[in-house]
Design a protein around this motif. Structure first.
Motif, PDB file in Angstrom:
ATOM      1  N   ILE A  16      61.598  60.835  44.360  1.00  0.00           N
ATOM      2  CA  ILE A  16      62.379  60.490  45.550  1.00  0.00           C
ATOM      3  C   ILE A  16      61.673  61.044  46.774  1.00  0.00           C
ATOM      4  CG2 ILE A  16      64.609  60.781  46.710  1.00  0.00           C
ATOM      5  CD1 ILE A  16      65.865  61.154  43.944  1.00  0.00           C
ATOM      6  N   ASP A  17      61.552  60.218  47.799  1.00  0.00           N
ATOM      7  CA  ASP A  17      60.904  60.660  49.026  1.00  0.00           C
ATOM      8  C   ASP A  17      61.677  61.828  49.627  1.00  0.00           C
ATOM      9  OD1 ASP A  17      58.976  60.300  51.297  1.00  0.00           O
ATOM     10  OD2 ASP A  17      60.850  59.953  52.380  1.00  0.00           O
ATOM     11  N   LEU A  42      67.760  66.856  47.555  1.00  0.00           N
ATOM     12  CA  LEU A  42      66.685  67.541  46.846  1.00  0.00           C
ATOM     13  C   LEU A  42      66.764  69.048  47.059  1.00  0.00           C
ATOM     14  CD1 LEU A  42      63.725  65.075  47.491  1.00  0.00           C
ATOM     15  CD2 LEU A  42      64.909  65.479  45.336  1.00  0.00           C
ATOM     16  N   ARG A  43      67.122  69.461  48.258  1.00  0.00           N
ATOM     17  CA  ARG A  43      67.235  70.908  48.506  1.00  0.00           C
ATOM     18  C   ARG A  43      68.414  71.500  47.742  1.00  0.00           C
ATOM     19  NH1 ARG A  43      65.304  69.985  54.395  1.00  0.00           N
ATOM     20  NH2 ARG A  43      63.161  70.783  54.257  1.00  0.00           N
ATOM     21  N   GLU A  44      69.490  70.744  47.584  1.00  0.00           N
ATOM     22  CA  GLU A  44      70.607  71.213  46.756  1.00  0.00           C
ATOM     23  C   GLU A  44      70.151  71.369  45.306  1.00  0.00           C
ATOM     24  OE1 GLU A  44      74.365  69.189  49.183  1.00  0.00           O
ATOM     25  OE2 GLU A  44      73.912  68.593  47.121  1.00  0.00           O
ATOM     26  N   HIS A  62      57.180  72.579  48.403  1.00  0.00           N
ATOM     27  CA  HIS A  62      55.767  72.319  48.708  1.00  0.00           C
ATOM     28  C   HIS A  62      55.195  71.247  47.792  1.00  0.00           C
ATOM     29  CE1 HIS A  62      51.539  73.147  49.651  1.00  0.00           C
ATOM     30  NE2 HIS A  62      51.328  73.127  48.338  1.00  0.00           N
ATOM     31  N   TYR A  63      55.391  71.424  46.484  1.00  0.00           N
ATOM     32  CA  TYR A  63      54.793  70.479  45.541  1.00  0.00           C
ATOM     33  C   TYR A  63      55.515  69.144  45.541  1.00  0.00           C
ATOM     34  CZ  TYR A  63      51.796  74.180  43.786  1.00  0.00           C
ATOM     35  OH  TYR A  63      50.838  75.154  43.697  1.00  0.00           O
ATOM     36  N   TRP A  64      56.825  69.153  45.659  1.00  0.00           N
ATOM     37  CA  TRP A  64      57.561  67.896  45.656  1.00  0.00           C
ATOM     38  C   TRP A  64      57.283  67.070  46.903  1.00  0.00           C
ATOM     39  CZ3 TRP A  64      63.145  68.902  43.348  1.00  0.00           C
ATOM     40  CH2 TRP A  64      62.996  69.235  42.000  1.00  0.00           C
ATOM     41  N   LYS A  65      57.062  67.728  48.016  1.00  0.00           N
ATOM     42  CA  LYS A  65      56.707  66.980  49.225  1.00  0.00           C
ATOM     43  C   LYS A  65      55.373  66.267  49.054  1.00  0.00           C
ATOM     44  CE  LYS A  65      59.208  69.248  52.998  1.00  0.00           C
ATOM     45  NZ  LYS A  65      59.094  70.091  54.208  1.00  0.00           N
ATOM     46  N   ASN A  73      71.689  68.735  37.495  1.00  0.00           N
ATOM     47  CA  ASN A  73      70.831  68.314  38.603  1.00  0.00           C
ATOM     48  C   ASN A  73      69.983  67.107  38.220  1.00  0.00           C
ATOM     49  OD1 ASN A  73      71.319  70.017  40.932  1.00  0.00           O
ATOM     50  ND2 ASN A  73      70.574  71.716  39.700  1.00  0.00           N
ATOM     51  N   SER A  74      69.512  67.081  36.984  1.00  0.00           N
ATOM     52  CA  SER A  74      68.748  65.917  36.517  1.00  0.00           C
ATOM     53  C   SER A  74      69.622  64.675  36.502  1.00  0.00           C
ATOM     54  CB  SER A  74      68.184  66.188  35.116  1.00  0.00           C
ATOM     55  OG  SER A  74      67.268  67.259  35.125  1.00  0.00           O
ATOM     56  N   LEU A  75      70.871  64.842  36.096  1.00  0.00           N
ATOM     57  CA  LEU A  75      71.804  63.710  36.077  1.00  0.00           C
ATOM     58  C   LEU A  75      72.043  63.172  37.486  1.00  0.00           C
ATOM     59  CD1 LEU A  75      73.802  61.841  34.655  1.00  0.00           C
ATOM     60  CD2 LEU A  75      75.513  63.664  34.815  1.00  0.00           C
ATOM     61  N   ILE A  76      72.190  64.069  38.450  1.00  0.00           N
ATOM     62  CA  ILE A  76      72.436  63.639  39.831  1.00  0.00           C
ATOM     63  C   ILE A  76      71.236  62.853  40.366  1.00  0.00           C
ATOM     64  CG2 ILE A  76      72.719  64.475  42.207  1.00  0.00           C
ATOM     65  CD1 ILE A  76      74.392  66.776  41.029  1.00  0.00           C
TER      66      ILE A  76
END
Length: 818
Positions: free
Chosen positions: A167-168, A176-178, A212-215, A313-316
């Motif tokens: 996800i962008d 994503l921060r949650e 950092h890595y996800w961005k 969180n994976s489900l969301i």
């Protein structure tokens, strides 16, 4: 006998209406529209209420309807879904009955199995269900019991939870921060950290690593995370540089905590098995719907919270990638939410659960949350639930809490149906439930149908292992297809460490499985090799003792140091403190086989046991000279900071002690002034009495004078003797004396009132001085350094350790420590 309603897609057969007045089961079946579940359901009932049977029946209907489900099973009850015997044969039951149950009934296991098989056959028949319906259930979905952190069932690989979610970041940064916040909290719980996952530097660093890595669209795994802790891919956090915000030595300790976790043989089960990917959890590779049961009864509380948070969180993330629908796409079933959804606390699991309750409806994901502990649940959060199943409750307190939650849900839905829910709930019996569905016109009381699955109670891990044996074997067969791939025929010759004095104890740190996992861009083909460099690991116990201050503590101090120089000197101040190192060391080198490896030569300062004895003595001397234990002390109050007591707690204790002494002194001061106040007050009361008497005398003399004057005037007209004139003069003189006396008494009163005011001012000054005095005393906290005695320094180990580094041709080194 209840007639089985026609099988209809999207209609769940739950039971039949129940008449509470006659205690009879109606022939009218209760069917639940599956779409109603998209507004979620709550099930509450005490042990023995029939809650498990209700919920298993609900899941069976969802399975027949081919609705995939994630089933979180903290107690082991939901594993009973795998005990479906379409033949209803005695031998099927005998394998799974509880022998203790048979013993309590005075029956042999064989007789008990026979009785149970008959009971199940008759029970199903009484509800219009046949063996054919059980066959339909068994064939509808795939049942898999996953056992995180164990291979009893099918193990689950958590690494997918750290992977880039696809996800962008800029378009959905809040979500994503949650998710990152929840994962960080769960990770810190796994290492038993008591730091705040949001505000602590540990939590902030981990969150920034994920971001950092996800961005960048890159996956993050545990090895990359640990290396990122040691060597962050950014130089600044907030306005401070990384070294100021979180020094390298402290980061190393955090990295070691996670490394110890990862290095544990037991933790390897968390990294095996099927990937934690929701698509694969909801469907088999063949596309068959799955009911994935996550059996977590064997995990510790922190491990449970860790896994549940990752799963939610994976489900969301998966959910938000789906298109919107009004149909029931999938289910999340949580068999006991106590501890995961409290009313005030904020465990890592709570926020994703709230997100699911608020947002999952739009994606067709229905949540069923169950509890037998109805008091400590966040009913405000559950007000979004559209269906409530309420069974028999244990106490009035439980009933009140449930009614409060139900009223919130009714208000949320805007219903105004007048029903005495309290009376209904009070008269519920076993397997009888009140169902309140916002989509229906009125609540209904019903009796649950007979479960098709055999409800034998929680399964143990060995039993789960037996149930899942075929699935584990199939998985091993599938994975063996790839065993012969990626064979390196140019495997380098194995390197060995140099020969050393056999009296020297040597150990080896583990190595990252690949160079890239060291957290930097390393290309082995460009000349990098793995080199082991000799270092010393020294470990000691240092006792700090002070009888006067009741201090007697022992600190474990371990240092990782470079080899001593040619003169045998070690730069202890440049060494790194380490902890939990025991599990990080191996007796043999542990590194990937297909890489060039070499061992550095051992310097003369480390090549004999005698040289290591010198290191031991040098370390002991340095500890004796440099180590201190600092405590806070209040000399006047004779208070000392206790072991484990924070500075804030100690100051609070000082303030309390000072306040108590100040209050005692103030009581004495007040008592002293009270006596003075009393003396002046007595005088004032006497003067007030004198004034009153003087005023009365003035009034009497004035009246007497006026009477005398009247008599004198009267005597003139009646021609009496002149004695009346002298009498009048006397009365006037006496009036003047009375008035003069009143003025004197009033002056005395003013003097006394002035004395009283002056005494009050003096009292206030004394009070202010006392407050100032104790404020100064309270703040007079000093720092005391307690040094060890020479005999209280005990060096326990000096180990030659081989530290792995990736080394370039130019000599640049990057730690390869796992």
């Amino acid at each position: 006998m209840v007639q089985l309603p026609p099988e209809k897609l999207g209609s769940f057969y739950l039971g039949a209406k129940f008449d509470q007045s006659t205690k009879e089961i109606s022939t009218e079946s209760i069917n639940y529209d599956s779409r109603d579940l998209t507004t979620h359901a709550v099930c509450v009932g005490m042990t023995g209420s029939g809650k498990t049977g209700l919920c298993i029946g609900l899941l069976e209907e969802a399975a027949i309807d081919k609705v995939p489900a994630i089933i979180i099973d903290p107690k082991g009850d939901m594993t009973n879904l795998c005990l479906q015997f379409d033949g209803l044969k005695i031998k099927d039951f005998q394998k799974w009955i509880n022998p203790d149950d048979a013993g309590r009934k005075g029956m042999s296991p064989a007789d008990y199995a026979k009785a149970t098989a008959k009971k199940w056959k008759d029970g199903l028949a009484s509800w219009g269900q046949s063996a054919e319906r059980i066959s339909m259930l068994k064939n509808a979905v795939d049942y898999t019991i996953f056992t995180p952190g164990s291979d009893s069932g099918v193990p689950i690989n958590i690494m997918g939870s750290f992977a880039f979610p696809g996800i962008d970041f800029e378009s959905d940064s809040e979500m994503l921060r949650e998710r990152i916040q929840g994962m960080v909290a769960a990770l810190m719980g796994m290492i038993q950290s008591k730091e705040d996952p949001v505000r602590s530097r540990e939590g902030i660093l981990l969150a920034n690593l994920f971001e950092h890595y996800w961005k960048k669209g890159e996956d993050l795994d545990l090895t990359k995370m640990i290396q990122g802790i040691q060597n962050p891919p950014f130089s600044q956090l907030g306005v401070f540089d990384i070294e100021t915000f979180f020094p390298q030595k402290d980061r190393f300790d955090l990295a070691m905590e996670f490394n110890t976790l990862v290095a544990s043989p037991q933790f390897q089960y968390w990294l095996q098995g099927e990937a934690l990917e929701i698509d694969k959890i909801y469907f088999t590779p063949e596309g068959k719907p799955r009911h994935s049961i996550f059996y977590i009864a064997h995990l510790s509380e922190s491990e449970r919270m860790f896994f549940v948070t990752l799963l939610l969180n994976s489900l969301i993330t998966w959910m938000r990638s789906q298109s919107g629908t009004t149909s029931l796409r999938s289910m999340l079933y949580f068999d006991e939410i106590f501890g995961y959804f409290p009313p005030t606390a904020e465990p890592p699991s709570k926020k994703p659960l709230l997100t699911i309750l608020k947002q999952a409806r739009a994606y067709g994901v229905g949540a069923v949350l169950v509890t037998q502990n109805p008091v400590d649940i966040d009913y405000k959060g559950l007000s979004n639930a559209g269906t409530w199943f309420i069974g028999k409750l244990q106490t009035e307190r439980d009933k009140k809490r449930v009614l409060d939650g139900l009223s919130g849900a009714i208000a949320e839905a805007g219903n105004d149906i007048k029903v005495d829910y309290s009376k209904i709930i009070s008269s519920l019996s076993s397997r009888v439930f009140l169902m309140h569905n916002v989509h229906d016109g009125a609540p209904v009381v019903y009796h649950t149908r007979w479960a098709m699955s055999y409800l034998r109670g929680p399964l143990t891990r060995p039993q789960v292992k037996e149930l899942m044996a075929d699935k584990r074997a199939k998985r091993k067969t599938e994975s063996s297809i790839f065993e012969d791939q990626d064979i390196d025929l140019t495997k380098p010759e194995k390197a060995f460490p140099p020969s050393i004095d056999p009296k020297i104890q040597q150990r080896f740190f583990g190595v990252w499985k690949s160079a890239s996992e060291a957290g930097t861009e390393i290309d082995l083909s460009s000349g990098y090799e793995l080199k082991y460099i000799p270092m010393t690991l020294t470990s000691a116990k240092v006792r700090f003792y002070n009888q006067k201050r009741s201090v007697d503590i022992v600190k474990n101090i371990s240092m990782l140091s470079e080899a001593p120089d040619d003169f045998g000197r070690t730069e202890w101040t440049q060494s790194r403190k380490i902890k939990n190192w025991e599990k990080a060391l191996n007796s043999e080198p542990d590194h990937p086989d297909n890489i060039p490896v070499s061992f550095d030569s051992i310097p003369g300062s480390l090549n004999t046991a005698k040289e290591l004895d010198k290191v031991k003595k040098d370390f002991s001397d340095w500890l004796y000279q440099s180590q201190v234990h600092t405590i806070q002390e209040h000399d006047k109050l004779e208070l000392f900071q206790n072991g484990g007591e924070s500075l804030e707690a100690f100051k609070l204790r000082v303030q309390l002690a000072a306040r108590e002494l100040r209050d005692d002194e103030m009581d004495k001061l007040n008592e002293s002034f009270d006596k003075k106040y009393d003396r002046i007050a007595d005088k004032i009361r006497k003067e007030e009495q004198d004034i009153e008497e003087a005023e009365q005398e003035v009034r009497d003399r004035r009246n007497a004078e006026m009477i005398g004057m009247a008599e004198t005037i009267f005597s003139v007209f009646v021609k009496r003797r002149s004695r009346s004139f002298s009498s009048t003069a006397t009365k006037s003189r006496m009036k003047r004396k009375a008035k003069q006396k009143l003025e004197e008494v009033e002056e005395d009163m003013e003097a006394l009132q002035l004395d009283y005011r002056e005494l009050e001012d003096m009292h206030q000054e004394k009070m202010e001085a006392l407050t100032e005095k104790w404020d100064e005393i309270t703040s007079n906290i000093s720092e005391i350094e307690i040094k060890p005695r020479r005999t209280d320094v005990k060096v326990e180990q000096v180990i030659l350790v081989w530290h792995p580094f990736w080394v370039s041709k130019t000599g640049d080194k990057v730690s390869a420590l796992r």
